[in-house]
Design an enzyme around this catalytic site. Sequence first.
Site, PDB file in Angstrom:
ATOM      1  N   CYS A   1       7.681   1.413  -3.685  1.00  0.00           N
ATOM      2  CA  CYS A   1       6.895   2.662  -3.640  1.00  0.00           C
ATOM      3  C   CYS A   1       7.182   3.633  -4.788  1.00  0.00           C
ATOM      4  O   CYS A   1       6.244   4.102  -5.439  1.00  0.00           O
ATOM      5  CB  CYS A   1       7.054   3.401  -2.322  1.00  0.00           C
ATOM      6  SG  CYS A   1       7.767   2.487  -0.990  1.00  0.00           S
TER       7      CYS A   1
ATOM      8  N   ARG B   1      18.016  -5.932  -0.549  1.00  0.00           N
ATOM      9  CA  ARG B   1      18.618  -5.037   0.449  1.00  0.00           C
ATOM     10  C   ARG B   1      19.933  -5.657   0.902  1.00  0.00           C
ATOM     11  O   ARG B   1      19.985  -6.848   1.202  1.00  0.00           O
ATOM     12  CB  ARG B   1      17.678  -4.858   1.652  1.00  0.00           C
ATOM     13  CG  ARG B   1      16.396  -4.146   1.236  1.00  0.00           C
ATOM     14  CD  ARG B   1      15.476  -3.909   2.398  1.00  0.00           C
ATOM     15  NE  ARG B   1      14.197  -3.389   1.906  1.00  0.00           N
ATOM     16  CZ  ARG B   1      13.135  -3.180   2.658  1.00  0.00           C
ATOM     17  NH1 ARG B   1      13.191  -3.441   3.957  1.00  0.00           N
ATOM     18  NH2 ARG B   1      12.022  -2.705   2.141  1.00  0.00           N
TER      19      ARG B   1
ATOM     20  N   GLN C   1       7.903  -8.770  -0.978  1.00  0.00           N
ATOM     21  CA  GLN C   1       6.978  -8.065  -0.081  1.00  0.00           C
ATOM     22  C   GLN C   1       5.567  -8.091  -0.651  1.00  0.00           C
ATOM     23  O   GLN C   1       5.401  -7.980  -1.872  1.00  0.00           O
ATOM     24  CB  GLN C   1       7.372  -6.597   0.026  1.00  0.00           C
ATOM     25  CG  GLN C   1       8.622  -6.326   0.815  1.00  0.00           C
ATOM     26  CD  GLN C   1       8.873  -4.828   0.904  1.00  0.00           C
ATOM     27  OE1 GLN C   1       8.897  -4.144  -0.113  1.00  0.00           O
ATOM     28  NE2 GLN C   1       9.038  -4.323   2.106  1.00  0.00           N
TER      29      GLN C   1
ATOM     30  N   ASP D   1       3.534  -5.692  -1.042  1.00  0.00           N
ATOM     31  CA  ASP D   1       3.750  -4.255  -0.927  1.00  0.00           C
ATOM     32  C   ASP D   1       2.535  -3.513  -1.483  1.00  0.00           C
ATOM     33  O   ASP D   1       2.297  -3.530  -2.689  1.00  0.00           O
ATOM     34  CB  ASP D   1       5.010  -3.912  -1.750  1.00  0.00           C
ATOM     35  CG  ASP D   1       5.647  -2.620  -1.294  1.00  0.00           C
ATOM     36  OD1 ASP D   1       5.049  -1.929  -0.466  1.00  0.00           O
ATOM     37  OD2 ASP D   1       6.739  -2.310  -1.792  1.00  0.00           O
TER      38      ASP D   1
ATOM     39  N   HIS E   1       0.016   0.000  -1.653  1.00  0.00           N
ATOM     40  CA  HIS E   1      -0.022   1.458  -1.486  1.00  0.00           C
ATOM     41  C   HIS E   1      -1.422   1.986  -1.744  1.00  0.00           C
ATOM     42  O   HIS E   1      -2.049   1.608  -2.725  1.00  0.00           O
ATOM     43  CB  HIS E   1       0.979   2.123  -2.447  1.00  0.00           C
ATOM     44  CG  HIS E   1       2.398   1.806  -2.099  1.00  0.00           C
ATOM     45  ND1 HIS E   1       3.155   0.911  -2.810  1.00  0.00           N
ATOM     46  CD2 HIS E   1       3.180   2.238  -1.078  1.00  0.00           C
ATOM     47  CE1 HIS E   1       4.349   0.809  -2.236  1.00  0.00           C
ATOM     48  NE2 HIS E   1       4.395   1.591  -1.198  1.00  0.00           N
TER      49      HIS E   1
ATOM     50  N   LYS F   1       3.950   5.485  11.882  1.00  0.00           N
ATOM     51  CA  LYS F   1       3.521   4.168  11.406  1.00  0.00           C
ATOM     52  C   LYS F   1       2.904   3.337  12.524  1.00  0.00           C
ATOM     53  O   LYS F   1       3.118   3.603  13.706  1.00  0.00           O
ATOM     54  CB  LYS F   1       4.705   3.428  10.809  1.00  0.00           C
ATOM     55  CG  LYS F   1       5.845   3.180  11.772  1.00  0.00           C
ATOM     56  CD  LYS F   1       7.034   2.529  11.067  1.00  0.00           C
ATOM     57  CE  LYS F   1       8.216   2.434  12.020  1.00  0.00           C
ATOM     58  NZ  LYS F   1       9.423   1.900  11.408  1.00  0.00           N
TER      59      LYS F   1
ATOM     60  N   HIS G   1       1.593   3.343   2.996  1.00  0.00           N
ATOM     61  CA  HIS G   1       2.396   2.173   2.630  1.00  0.00           C
ATOM     62  C   HIS G   1       1.947   1.040   3.554  1.00  0.00           C
ATOM     63  O   HIS G   1       1.865   1.252   4.769  1.00  0.00           O
ATOM     64  CB  HIS G   1       3.883   2.386   2.915  1.00  0.00           C
ATOM     65  CG  HIS G   1       4.467   3.594   2.261  1.00  0.00           C
ATOM     66  ND1 HIS G   1       5.211   3.524   1.119  1.00  0.00           N
ATOM     67  CD2 HIS G   1       4.436   4.898   2.601  1.00  0.00           C
ATOM     68  CE1 HIS G   1       5.625   4.733   0.784  1.00  0.00           C
ATOM     69  NE2 HIS G   1       5.166   5.581   1.661  1.00  0.00           N
TER      70      HIS G   1
END
Length: 395
Positions: free
Chosen positions: A97, A126, A144, A146, A148, A228, A274
């Site tokens: 992000c 992570r 991911q 990922d 946005h 979320k 997200h």
Amino acid sequence: MQTHREIAQQLDLFHSDPIAPGMIFWHPNGWQLFQDIQAHIRSIYRQDRFQEVRTPQFLKKDLWEISGHMAMYREAMFFGGEAEGEEASYALKPMSCPAHILLYKRGIHSYRELPLKWFEFGLVHRNESSGSLNGCLRLRQFTQDDAHVFCAWSQAKEEIKAFLRRAKQVYQAYGYRQLQIKVSTRPESALGSEQDWARAEAILIEACQQSSEEYEIQVGEGAFYGPKIELALEDSIGRIWQCGTVQLDFNLPERFGLEFTNSQGQPERPIILHQAVYGSLERWIGILLEVTQGKLPEWIHPMPVAIIPVESSADEYARQVVARLLREDINTHMESGDGSIGRKIKRCYAAKIPNIVIVGDREVGENSVMLRRGKEQEHMSLEAFIALLKHQRGH
Ligand SMILES: [Zn+2]
């Protein structure tokens, strides 16, 4: 029941090694599967007007200070310096992000450009505890999908409905039918005004209602920066697998001072949605292996065909069939090792290859194949077989 690790071994997909805990060594079959899964979601994001981007993995701490990760997420991050021995001033990204926000900040944006939609196959790190690592279900390095969306508050609901449609479309392609939807609301320690929280929660709930989806509310389970929606799949034996998520974020736009010019010519703050449909691609593969017990959907099978020549006079023909299928982008395993035909067929079954093709003198003469699928056996022309495979892979 087999674990996904046992199945991965049978299908020769991947392994892990103590030299790189929580990371995957992909084998050719596994990487083929990974790339096909990636290609599938890429085409769906593109149809929905997302543009693909790529951002760095190792970014200076300054960025993570602004994003709040140094304060809220530090424990899970890996740090290092530019040179060996240098004080750690960089971190491997645990998510993409902030990098996408830097892309947004490169220009001045008008309301006409919004919603701006970007996605990245973000390779993230992570620092999960070594005891929690599990095959490719829980990793320290993973990819991911990922995505946005930078948009105005007024555009958020339609974008969330589009996310729910997209996720359902993808899950159904893999044969998942049971979807659980959970809306997580304001936790006790949350950033942002109560008014913004109430507005954001209402948007998520209305998006579910207008999509005619059943949902459950998880009070206080939202992220500290916004509420979320979480999606979970239920398999045939009742196990629940957490997958996609969409989060409405009004905190990062504030921290990074994001703006767009609205229709009155005034600066306005966008929000960020997200989202990820798979979550982690590696984990998605692990779930798929557990749920299907290795009987992968045929359109995504990395090795859909095995060919067994019964006489050595059929070897050349078998090689021609392999080459022909490869031109159609269909991987084929040539089973030419030792042993009887029965043992060769057994080996192909053990590798969970769905289409087993046997060729001998008759097939060479007729340009045909003998196809075995499970207990069924059928004789057909090579062209008819190729048409059948293409149909299987057309999802
Ligand atoms: Zn994000």
